[in-house]
Write an enzyme that holds these catalytic residues in place. Sequence first.
Site, PDB file in Angstrom:
ATOM      1  N   ARG A  98       0.995  -1.258   0.108  1.00 58.53           N
ATOM      2  CA  ARG A  98      -0.101   0.084  -0.089  1.00 58.53           C
ATOM      3  C   ARG A  98       0.912   1.582  -0.091  1.00 58.53           C
ATOM      4  O   ARG A  98       0.688   2.189  -0.757  1.00 58.53           O
ATOM      5  CB  ARG A  98      -0.947  -0.084   1.269  1.00 58.53           C
ATOM      6  CG  ARG A  98      -1.666   1.243   1.268  1.00 58.53           C
ATOM      7  CD  ARG A  98      -2.694   1.163   2.619  1.00 58.53           C
ATOM      8  NE  ARG A  98      -3.390   2.687   2.311  1.00 58.53           N
ATOM      9  CZ  ARG A  98      -4.412   2.882   3.156  1.00 58.53           C
ATOM     10  NH1 ARG A  98      -5.092   1.599   3.912  1.00 58.53           N
ATOM     11  NH2 ARG A  98      -5.184   3.756   3.310  1.00 58.53           N
ATOM     12  N   ASN A 152     -10.498  -4.334  -1.593  1.00 59.65           N
ATOM     13  CA  ASN A 152     -10.573  -3.217  -2.303  1.00 59.65           C
ATOM     14  C   ASN A 152      -9.473  -3.547  -3.588  1.00 59.65           C
ATOM     15  O   ASN A 152      -8.522  -4.365  -3.239  1.00 59.65           O
ATOM     16  CB  ASN A 152     -10.073  -2.228  -1.807  1.00 59.65           C
ATOM     17  CG  ASN A 152     -11.305  -1.146  -1.099  1.00 59.65           C
ATOM     18  OD1 ASN A 152     -12.148  -1.381  -1.508  1.00 59.65           O
ATOM     19  ND2 ASN A 152     -10.919  -0.618   0.166  1.00 59.65           N
ATOM     20  N   CYS A 173     -19.114  -2.140   0.352  1.00 63.32           N
ATOM     21  CA  CYS A 173     -18.299  -1.033   0.941  1.00 63.32           C
ATOM     22  C   CYS A 173     -18.936  -0.628   2.101  1.00 63.32           C
ATOM     23  O   CYS A 173     -20.205  -0.549   2.187  1.00 63.32           O
ATOM     24  CB  CYS A 173     -18.123  -0.268  -0.161  1.00 63.32           C
ATOM     25  SG  CYS A 173     -17.272   1.310  -0.008  1.00 63.32           S
ATOM     26  N   HIS A 203     -16.595   3.549  -5.006  1.00 64.94           N
ATOM     27  CA  HIS A 203     -15.731   4.666  -4.741  1.00 64.94           C
ATOM     28  C   HIS A 203     -15.797   5.913  -5.926  1.00 64.94           C
ATOM     29  O   HIS A 203     -14.974   6.450  -6.243  1.00 64.94           O
ATOM     30  CB  HIS A 203     -13.973   4.207  -4.454  1.00 64.94           C
ATOM     31  CG  HIS A 203     -13.977   3.649  -3.368  1.00 64.94           C
ATOM     32  ND1 HIS A 203     -12.878   2.989  -2.779  1.00 64.94           N
ATOM     33  CD2 HIS A 203     -14.756   3.103  -2.573  1.00 64.94           C
ATOM     34  CE1 HIS A 203     -12.690   2.421  -1.765  1.00 64.94           C
ATOM     35  NE2 HIS A 203     -13.919   2.464  -1.343  1.00 64.94           N
ATOM     36  N   TYR A 253     -14.640  10.171  -2.620  1.00 62.27           N
ATOM     37  CA  TYR A 253     -13.286   9.787  -3.461  1.00 62.27           C
ATOM     38  C   TYR A 253     -13.524  10.520  -4.540  1.00 62.27           C
ATOM     39  O   TYR A 253     -12.472  10.584  -5.258  1.00 62.27           O
ATOM     40  CB  TYR A 253     -13.455   8.162  -3.618  1.00 62.27           C
ATOM     41  CG  TYR A 253     -13.137   7.198  -2.587  1.00 62.27           C
ATOM     42  CD1 TYR A 253     -11.620   7.131  -2.279  1.00 62.27           C
ATOM     43  CD2 TYR A 253     -13.883   6.851  -1.441  1.00 62.27           C
ATOM     44  CE1 TYR A 253     -11.135   6.094  -1.457  1.00 62.27           C
ATOM     45  CE2 TYR A 253     -13.470   6.043  -0.539  1.00 62.27           C
ATOM     46  CZ  TYR A 253     -12.018   5.695  -0.472  1.00 62.27           C
ATOM     47  OH  TYR A 253     -11.580   4.835   0.477  1.00 62.27           O
TER      48      TYR A 253
END
Length: 449
Positions: A98, A152, A173, A203, A253
Amino acid sequence: MAVNQGLKIAVIGGGSSYTPELVEGFILHYKELPVRELWLVDIEAGLHKLNIVGALAKRMVEKSGLPIEVYLTTDRREAIAGADFVSTQIRVGMLDARARDESIPLKYGVIGQETTGPGGMLKALRTIPVILGICRDIEELAPDAWLLNFTNPAGMVTEAVLRYSKVKSIGLCNAPIGLIKQVSAKYNAAPDRIYAEFVGLNHLHWITRIDVEGEDKLDDMLADTAGYSAKNVPAREWNPEFLQSLHALPSYYLKYFYMTDAMLEEQQASASKGENRAEVVKRVEEELFEIYGNLELSEKPKQLEQRGWAFYSEAAVNLMRSLYNGTNDIQTLNVANRGILDFLPDDASIEVNCVVTKTGPLPLPLTKIPPMAKGLIHAVKTYEQLAIDAAVTGDRSLAIQALAHHPLVPSVEVAIAMLDEMLEANKEYLPAFFGQEPTSVPALYFPRS
């Protein structure tokens, strides 16, 4: 299965710091969702965390007095065999991956975020082959099971499962349930007296109506330009004039698309101080596992609520409960389009309201689709479908096309240079891109942090 036998649930990525919240949900809703066996699965590299979280889960169940057996295992197939529900909450490459997803794009002047833009694509490339490996096990060992995916990028992962497997799958989500909670608190109204219409992708959604006790509250919500945000997205206010002209509430987002320059500047400033989101999450997770290790603890600690994934257990348990009982209630889910958005392919995964029946979710027709949102939805879906195919095939040319056509990537040259660096940084998780057989990939999963 017979109702009186109870349910078998397998959680892939069971060593996640979020697992205590899920266990709490099973305990609170045991009457409507009688869990008999809860299997928490991880790999050898995640065994330390699995043992800590699993021990807490067992203490929580023991305190409840409920007849739920908790199993900890690294044998994924044993956990999946005969399961009624399989939940996936994994992070391939863990938080180090990440951190790279967030930092490498910034070097090229591009948004660095774990699900949006180049970072989201690399997460998809690492994750989709692993999830499809899990699906092969489900097809063989639990063909009637529902796969509930929280991993995700949830929309892309769900679409990959829909297109490349026979597994019954739904993506989930926490953002939609978070919005309902916010509206509920603002107007002191029960969640089941609120209707919010979600339009778009995971998102990348817009809320086009908010009815509370039958009254239209969208304009009220649009006036609160700072209120609708999230812990994992910087809290910049929306432009009031823009929101009024849009006449829809954008997902937080969407700030990466509507406020790209400001969000990029904020990310670069944070990165220069060593404060990217991955580093913050690492510190929070270390603190949580220290708390989980306290043998006196037998409930979900309050500190878990500080994480950016609130209401996870509620969304998960609500969906399992509705599928199991056939409650026909409305939930916002990631499902196949099937004509709901007529400008997208039928097999595209979209995020919309669905009636949850015993045989699965039925997406509801939309009453309002912002015409100005259609172009961005279509562009991002084109990128997503290219990226999904690239993940499955390991085809570099598809990956180039996906990244070059992402709205946040400024040029072909930047797309190719950035892709080369990101592929190389993820080489151990992307065997198909480097001419290797992906035989070991299905074993490479880690708990979502």
